[in-house]
Each structure stands twice: as C-alpha cells, then as structure tokens.
Scaffold this motif. Structure first.
Motif, PDB file in Angstrom:
ATOM      1  N   CYS A  67       0.849  -1.192   0.000  1.00 48.24           N
ATOM      2  CA  CYS A  67       0.000   0.000   0.000  1.00 48.24           C
ATOM      3  C   CYS A  67       0.887   1.245   0.000  1.00 48.24           C
ATOM      4  O   CYS A  67       2.030   1.209   0.454  1.00 48.24           O
ATOM      5  N   ALA A  68       0.323   2.329  -0.484  1.00 46.90           N
ATOM      6  CA  ALA A  68       1.007   3.613  -0.457  1.00 46.90           C
ATOM      7  C   ALA A  68       0.084   4.640   0.186  1.00 46.90           C
ATOM      8  O   ALA A  68      -1.135   4.557   0.058  1.00 46.90           O
ATOM      9  N   MET A  94      -1.336   6.087  11.195  1.00 49.08           N
ATOM     10  CA  MET A  94      -1.885   5.406  10.029  1.00 49.08           C
ATOM     11  C   MET A  94      -0.902   4.383   9.472  1.00 49.08           C
ATOM     12  O   MET A  94      -1.259   3.233   9.220  1.00 49.08           O
ATOM     13  N   LEU A  95       0.326   4.792   9.277  1.00 51.82           N
ATOM     14  CA  LEU A  95       1.337   3.896   8.710  1.00 51.82           C
ATOM     15  C   LEU A  95       1.522   2.645   9.559  1.00 51.82           C
ATOM     16  O   LEU A  95       1.594   1.527   9.038  1.00 51.82           O
ATOM     17  N   GLU A  96       1.603   2.841  10.871  1.00 48.80           N
ATOM     18  CA  GLU A  96       1.809   1.698  11.761  1.00 48.80           C
ATOM     19  C   GLU A  96       0.614   0.756  11.753  1.00 48.80           C
ATOM     20  O   GLU A  96       0.785  -0.473  11.786  1.00 48.80           O
ATOM     21  N   ALA A  97      -0.608   1.288  11.690  1.00 52.30           N
ATOM     22  CA  ALA A  97      -1.801   0.442  11.655  1.00 52.30           C
ATOM     23  C   ALA A  97      -1.865  -0.361  10.358  1.00 52.30           C
ATOM     24  O   ALA A  97      -2.193  -1.556  10.375  1.00 52.30           O
ATOM     25  N   ARG A 104       3.280  -5.416   5.740  1.00 56.19           N
ATOM     26  CA  ARG A 104       4.171  -4.757   4.779  1.00 56.19           C
ATOM     27  C   ARG A 104       4.271  -3.274   5.116  1.00 56.19           C
ATOM     28  O   ARG A 104       3.284  -2.626   5.413  1.00 56.19           O
ATOM     29  N   LYS A 105       5.465  -2.750   5.027  1.00 59.52           N
ATOM     30  CA  LYS A 105       5.684  -1.332   5.280  1.00 59.52           C
ATOM     31  C   LYS A 105       5.121  -0.529   4.100  1.00 59.52           C
ATOM     32  O   LYS A 105       5.509  -0.765   2.960  1.00 59.52           O
ATOM     33  N   PRO A 106       4.182   0.392   4.365  1.00 58.57           N
ATOM     34  CA  PRO A 106       3.622   1.187   3.264  1.00 58.57           C
ATOM     35  C   PRO A 106       4.652   2.123   2.646  1.00 58.57           C
ATOM     36  O   PRO A 106       5.603   2.560   3.306  1.00 58.57           O
ATOM     37  N   LEU A 107       4.452   2.433   1.383  1.00 55.96           N
ATOM     38  CA  LEU A 107       5.232   3.465   0.708  1.00 55.96           C
ATOM     39  C   LEU A 107       4.672   4.823   1.102  1.00 55.96           C
ATOM     40  O   LEU A 107       3.468   4.959   1.345  1.00 55.96           O
ATOM     41  N   LEU A 183       9.331  -7.228  -6.176  1.00 55.41           N
ATOM     42  CA  LEU A 183       8.016  -7.865  -6.127  1.00 55.41           C
ATOM     43  C   LEU A 183       8.058  -9.129  -5.280  1.00 55.41           C
ATOM     44  O   LEU A 183       7.142  -9.398  -4.508  1.00 55.41           O
ATOM     45  N   ALA A 184       9.117  -9.894  -5.435  1.00 54.93           N
ATOM     46  CA  ALA A 184       9.237 -11.140  -4.677  1.00 54.93           C
ATOM     47  C   ALA A 184       9.358 -10.866  -3.187  1.00 54.93           C
ATOM     48  O   ALA A 184       8.827 -11.616  -2.362  1.00 54.93           O
ATOM     49  N   ALA A 185      10.030  -9.760  -2.827  1.00 48.68           N
ATOM     50  CA  ALA A 185      10.227  -9.420  -1.413  1.00 48.68           C
ATOM     51  C   ALA A 185       9.040  -8.700  -0.818  1.00 48.68           C
ATOM     52  O   ALA A 185       8.837  -8.713   0.397  1.00 48.68           O
ATOM     53  N   ALA A 186       8.241  -8.046  -1.666  1.00 49.32           N
ATOM     54  CA  ALA A 186       7.098  -7.265  -1.170  1.00 49.32           C
ATOM     55  C   ALA A 186       6.041  -8.218  -0.710  1.00 49.32           C
ATOM     56  O   ALA A 186       5.287  -8.210   0.071  1.00 49.32           O
TER      57      ALA A 186
END
Length: 186
Positions: A67-68, A94-97, A104-107, A183-186
């Motif tokens: 997500c971004a 928001m980012l942490e939630a 996954r860590k958002p962009l 992509l493989a790591a995301a």
C-alpha cells in the motif's frame, strides 16, 4: 503498452472509497499488471480511522505491491500547512496500523515540498515514492534513496476512460531484475 506496475486509488480520509477501486484492482489483476492500492491522506482526519478506511476497502485483496499513502498538500493547506508534530503523529498512526494489518511497510508518496517539510528525517524508515515532474531526472535526495518516482502527470494510454485527462507516469528505481526481486520481497 509497456505498463510494468500500477497504483490504484482506494481511499481518501476516514470515509471516502473510490467508486472504481474494486473494478480497477480486478482489471489490473486480469491484465497481469502488478498493482498496489493507495490512500490519499487527509489532514482533517485521525490517522487510525484513515487506516481503518483503507484496510476495509482492501477487503482481503492481495496486491503485488505494498500500500502507499499519498501525503501532499491540498486546498487551503497549500498556503497554511498543518501543525508539524500533530500531522506527523497522525501519519505515523496510520502507517503503523496499515503495516501491522498487512505485514508490509507502506510506501510514502510525497511531493518534494511535503517531503522536505514533514517527512525528511522523520520517516526515513519508510520507502519513498517521490513526485516531481519538473526536476526529473536531475533531482537527488539527500542521504536517501527513492523506490518510485512520478516523473510525469501528462501520460496517455489507449483504452483509458477516467475522468482525468491524463495519467500519472512513474518509474521504479532499478532495472527489470531489481523490480522482480522487489516484487518477490514485497
């Protein structure tokens, strides 16, 4: 048409869901285009309820890209940016939630101005998607890499029928092999 990935608007603020999100996500999947969902951050809503809005819209959909969160000025906030610390706290909530729920860590998508004023030095642990259609490709960021770069807001694609006249064009910071690894790591 050479499209390698897409980010699809999902939500905005604490209650808006893009009416074409589900359709656009399904069509990207059907076309084999790796996609991610993005949320337009509101300075007028708590970060937690914005995260809930985005997560609800995802409805268990799996995306190839994380997500971004689109963090940029709008309306009166161009001239009167909101309080620095309060805004950072809501954005972090928001980012942490989102990260806790998706794993996954958002962009973080930002204009050069919003990046400099709010994100630089405070959110360096989040991958950056920078928007600068004027300085591409000459701009470098101090002490930091970028993951995606929006280099144009004047793109056109055959078959596009959205309400905006043009499509934003972006590039990944790496070649085909690096993108496949991403992509493989995301």
């Amino acid at each position: 048409q050479g499209v390698r990935f897409a980010f699809i608007k999902a939500t905005e603020g604490s209650s808006h869901v893009d009416e074409r999100f589900a359709q656009n996500a399904g069509e990207a999947l059907a076309a084999g285009v790796p996609a991610g969902a993005y949320h337009f951050f509101s300075f007028e809503s708590p970060g937690q309820t914005q995260a809930e809005n985005l997560l609800s819209a995802l409805e268990g959909r799996e995306f190839a890209l994380p997500c971004a969160v689109d963090f940029e000025f709008y309306g009166a906030f161009f001239e009167n940016p909101p309080d620095l610390e309060d805004t950072r706290a809501e954005l972090r909530a928001m980012l942490e939630a989102v990260e806790a729920e998706t794993g996954r860590k958002p962009l973080l998508y930002a204009t050069w101005r919003s990046y400099r004023m709010y994100l630089m030095g405070a959110f360096d642990d989040y991958p950056l998607w920078i928007r600068d259609v004027y300085l591409w490709p000459g701009l470098t960021l101090p002490n930091r890499d970028w993951t995606f770069w929006q280099y144009s807001d004047k793109g056109t694609l055959a078959g596009y029928t959205g309400e905006e006249e043009h499509i934003d064009l972006n590039v990944y910071n790496g070649g085909e092999e690096e993108f496949a690894a991403y992509l493989a790591a995301a």
